[in-house]
Design an enzyme around this catalytic site. Structure first.
Site, short mmCIF file in Angstrom:
data_model
loop_
_atom_site.label_atom_id
_atom_site.label_comp_id
_atom_site.label_asym_id
_atom_site.label_seq_id
_atom_site.Cartn_x
_atom_site.Cartn_y
_atom_site.Cartn_z
N ARG A 111 1.13 -1.51 0.09
CA ARG A 111 -0.26 0.06 -0.31
C ARG A 111 0.80 1.54 -0.18
O ARG A 111 0.08 2.38 0.10
CB ARG A 111 -1.41 0.12 1.06
CG ARG A 111 -2.30 -1.48 1.20
CD ARG A 111 -2.05 -1.16 2.45
NE ARG A 111 -3.99 -0.02 2.39
CZ ARG A 111 -4.96 -0.32 1.87
NH1 ARG A 111 -5.24 -0.80 1.52
NH2 ARG A 111 -5.81 1.05 1.58
N TRP B 93 2.65 6.48 2.26
CA TRP B 93 3.19 6.32 0.45
C TRP B 93 2.41 8.02 0.50
O TRP B 93 0.98 8.49 0.54
CB TRP B 93 2.15 6.10 -0.34
CG TRP B 93 1.99 6.18 -2.26
CD1 TRP B 93 2.99 5.94 -2.65
CD2 TRP B 93 1.68 6.88 -2.85
NE1 TRP B 93 2.85 6.15 -3.72
CE2 TRP B 93 1.54 6.78 -4.20
CE3 TRP B 93 -0.20 7.59 -2.23
CZ2 TRP B 93 1.25 7.57 -5.63
CZ3 TRP B 93 -0.55 8.01 -3.96
CH2 TRP B 93 0.44 8.06 -5.27
N ASN C 229 -5.13 7.37 6.89
CA ASN C 229 -4.81 6.86 5.42
C ASN C 229 -5.78 8.06 5.29
O ASN C 229 -7.24 7.66 5.40
CB ASN C 229 -4.87 5.14 5.55
CG ASN C 229 -5.07 4.60 4.25
OD1 ASN C 229 -4.38 5.63 3.22
ND2 ASN C 229 -5.75 4.23 3.50
N GLU D 192 12.85 -33.65 5.96
CA GLU D 192 11.84 -32.89 5.46
C GLU D 192 11.05 -32.23 5.15
O GLU D 192 9.64 -32.40 5.38
CB GLU D 192 13.13 -31.25 4.59
CG GLU D 192 12.25 -30.57 4.41
CD GLU D 192 11.14 -29.25 5.78
OE1 GLU D 192 11.86 -29.44 6.80
OE2 GLU D 192 10.62 -28.46 4.95
N LYS E 252 7.32 -32.17 6.04
CA LYS E 252 6.31 -31.93 5.45
C LYS E 252 4.81 -32.57 4.59
O LYS E 252 4.16 -32.26 5.43
CB LYS E 252 6.55 -31.69 3.64
CG LYS E 252 7.48 -30.10 3.88
CD LYS E 252 6.98 -29.04 3.73
CE LYS E 252 6.90 -28.39 5.42
NZ LYS E 252 8.32 -28.63 5.82
N HIS F 157 20.56 -50.50 9.96
CA HIS F 157 20.64 -50.84 11.75
C HIS F 157 18.65 -50.69 11.90
O HIS F 157 18.81 -50.77 13.67
CB HIS F 157 21.27 -49.62 12.04
CG HIS F 157 22.94 -49.82 11.77
ND1 HIS F 157 24.07 -50.69 11.96
CD2 HIS F 157 23.25 -48.95 10.62
CE1 HIS F 157 25.45 -50.40 11.11
NE2 HIS F 157 24.82 -49.14 10.53
C1 AGP Z 1 7.55 -26.59 9.25
O1 AGP Z 1 6.31 -26.62 8.55
C2 AGP Z 1 6.88 -26.48 10.97
N1 AGP Z 1 5.97 -24.88 10.64
C3 AGP Z 1 7.50 -25.98 12.13
O2 AGP Z 1 8.34 -26.98 12.08
C4 AGP Z 1 8.87 -25.35 12.16
O3 AGP Z 1 9.65 -25.37 11.44
C5 AGP Z 1 9.18 -24.71 13.56
O4 AGP Z 1 8.34 -24.53 14.36
C6 AGP Z 1 10.19 -23.58 13.82
O5 AGP Z 1 9.66 -22.29 12.97
P1 AGP Z 1 10.36 -21.40 13.11
O6 AGP Z 1 10.90 -21.48 11.82
O7 AGP Z 1 9.57 -20.28 13.02
O8 AGP Z 1 11.16 -20.84 14.72
#
Ligand code: AGP
Length: 592
Positions: free
Chosen positions: A27, A74, A100, A465, A469, A488
């Site tokens: 904005r 702005w 604003n 990771e 996810k 293991h």
């Molecule tokens: C990741 O997808 C999650 N949302 C969670 O593990 C996150 O990475 C974690 O809570 C750390 O958050 P931050 O990077 O804001 O510290």
């Protein structure tokens, strides 16, 4: 067009206000400012330039106030300057206003006030409002505002706070937009919904001639005559939010697609010299990376790069573990706290603990002005923009960018390494066109109840990771494991029902990883591999092969994570789950 935001409630106001301003930056951003009630004082901080300039000026300032207002400007009246930046106050600095719109009759009001001896400090129309409210105040802010609004002509929305009533913000709407956000023990005012969306979806949209009187306990709405008005609280309809999603079904998908920009903007932000670190990593005996969740996984990758390019021993520890172990931290150590929100309580406490032990602290955060940003000695900012989806995606690859920049910062071939890094955004771009292929794979595996993700070296954190996810948005159990560790124990899990995702770029551990795939295949496991385009050996071995463009070994994590983000997204989306706000999770974990 300007952006205004107000907050009063249970949290420290500053990071929420700055986060809101970031989401209102579209904005206008020739200057920005905040006003906070700090004890019995009104504190005003403002800067010319983007919000980032304001935030930098706030670094290290221990503002804890729980009521405040913010503004991104702005310019309409008065050129962009610190004096003309909002908030504006009365002469005694007991009232602050952000605004604003345009007060069309401000000149005559200004002249009248000057006749009464008021000394103006800016050329803005807004300052008139602050002086008028101060002169009308006789113990009740709402009464003062009611007296003033009927003197103003034009289209305006403004918010006002005063030291005399520290837990109150009043907002006025006439012609310019203003919404109220309803939280739990906290309430918001904002020019636009995106500013408050990460905190609440419950909003009241004010109409012209309406005033919102907000405290942490509640919200009252009045007309300009002071008559109470009943307004419906609406849950922001997803179609409005989808406008913020620019056509994507979920924020998470939009943010996956924003990764080329997030990485590119972070590179540009870091090499612009804005955030030159005043030390070399080699000055430290050890680097201790502290983080949670996805940020922890970024730290594991950063460890490889930091040790490779600086030679400094690096450890990566979960923040929640660090605090309760007896880590021998000393002033010879550098504590590297990684947190996209900058508010994760475990990481924040870990930073505080390390500082007590005399260690230097460096943060990598995405939310400028957040607690960890302000409480760390130094910060490298990622420039991923606001991430609304709970599952971290673009902030992860932006963190990798900052980590690679940091790791190579004290290396003689720094320029060459940075130029390699600059190839990454376009490589990710080519990957994003393959979403349909992954969508059909998601269709095949969406009913599975267990996944195993395997990788070695730089691909092991990517396995972690990818598993995180999947589990956090689809609620399917998934485990990331070092591929070399399979024999293991985890190999006992493998059977014809177990999808095994193996990340196998052609790097130093490629052959070893191929033999792990063989082990899975001989036990009838289903192999979904992620590898370089053209790798026929890997493709032949795999049941399903997700291709990424070939890239030098170091930078493969930027690419191999993307198909895993998309696989998790499409499975969760096909299951009809709340991808952006999965059950039991919060975007920022501010409780232990
Ligand atoms: C990741 O997808 C999650 N949302 C969670 O593990 C996150 O990475 C974690 O809570 C750390 O958050 P931050 O990077 O804001 O510290």
């Amino acid at each position: 067009m300007c952006g205004i935001i107000g907050y009063t409630g249970k949290e420290t106001a500053l990071p929420l206000i700055l986060g809101g301003l970031e989401r209102l930056e579209y904005r206008g951003y020739d200057s920005a400012g905040v006003a906070l009630i700090e004890g019995n004082k009104l504190v005003v901080e403002k800067q010319v330039g983007k919000i980032r300039e304001l935030v930098k000026s706030l670094w290290g300032k221990p503002y804890k106030g729980k009521t405040g207002i913010g503004h991104t400007r702005w310019a309409t009246h008065g050129e962009p300057s610190t004096e003309n930046a909002h908030p504006h106050t009365d002469e005694k600095e007991e009232f602050a206003v952000v605004h604003n719109g345009i007060v069309e009759n401000y000149l005559e009001l200004r002249k009248e006030l000057q006749k009464q001896g008021v000394k103006f400090r800016s050329a803005t129309d807004t300052e008139v409002i602050a002086h008028l409210i101060a002169r009308s105040y006789r113990g009740d802010l709402l009464d003062a505002v009611l007296e003033v609004v009927n003197k103003l002509k034009g289209a305006f929305a403004f918010a006002v706070i005063t030291v005399h009533e520290p837990n109150r913000v009043i907002g006025v709407k006439q012609g310019s937009p203003l919404v109220v956000g309803i939280g739990e023990g906290e309430n918001f005012l904002a020019s636009d919904i995106p500013a408050i969306l990460p905190y609440t979806r419950k909003v009241i949209t004010l109409g012209d001639g309406e005033i919102a009187d907000i405290t942490p306990e509640g919200v009252n709405i009045y007309d300009f005559e002071g008559n109470p008005i009943t307004k419906d609280i609406t849950l922001v309809p997803w179609d409005i939010i989808s406008a913020e999603k620019s056509g994507f079904k979920h924020f998470m998908l939009k943010e996956i697609y924003e990764q080329p920009k997030a990485v590119g903007d972070t590179i540009r932000g870091l090499i612009s010299g804005e955030e030159e670190l005043p030390f070399s990593l080699k000055e430290f005996r050890r680097i201790l990376v502290i983080a949670c969740g996805t940020s922890y996984h970024a730290g594991l990758i950063g460890k490889f790069w930091i040790e490779k390019y600086s030679g400094v021993p690096t450890e990566v520890v979960y923040a929640s573990e660090f605090r309760y172990g007896d880590f021998p931290v000393s002033e010879e150590d550098l504590i590297l706290a990684i947190s996209q929100s900058g508010e994760t309580i475990d990481t924040k406490f870990a930073v505080n603990y390390a500082k007590e032990k005399g260690a230097k602290t460096l943060a990598i955060v995405n939310v400028v002005g957040s607690s960890i940003d302000r409480e760390s000695d130094y910060t490298l900012h990622t420039h991923a923009g606001p991430e609304i989806g709970v599952a971290a995606t673009k902030t992860f690859t932006a963190q990798l960018t900052a980590l690679y920049y940091l790791a190579s910062s004290s290396h003689p071939q720094r320029e060459k390494l940075t130029s390699e890094l600059m190839k990454v955004p376009s490589k990710i771009e080519t990957l994003l066109d393959k979403s349909e292929e992954i969508e059909s794979l998601a269709q095949k595996f969406m009913k599975k109840r267990d996944f195993l993700y395997l990788g070695r070296y730089l691909s092991y954190p990517i396995a972690l990771e990818g598993a995180l996810k999947l589990k956090e948005i689809s609620y399917i159990h998934a485990e990331g494991y070092p591929a070399g560790e399979m024999k293991h124990g985890p190999i006992a899990l493998i059977d014809e029902n177990m999808p095994v995702v193996v990340i196998a770029p052609q790097d130093r551990v490629y052959e070893k990883t191929l033999s792990n795939i063989e082990e899975v295949k001989t036990r009838k496991g289903i192999v979904i591999s992620v590898g370089f385009e053209g790798d026929q050996k890997l493709e032949k071995l795999s049941d399903y092969f997700l291709k990424v463009p070939p890239l030098e070994e170091d930078l493969t994590p930027f690419l191999t994570v993307v198909p895993l983000q998309l696989l998790a997204y499409h499975i969760a989306s096909k299951l009809g789950l709340d991808v952006d706000q999965p059950r039991n999770l919060a975007k920022t974990v501010t409780v232990e």
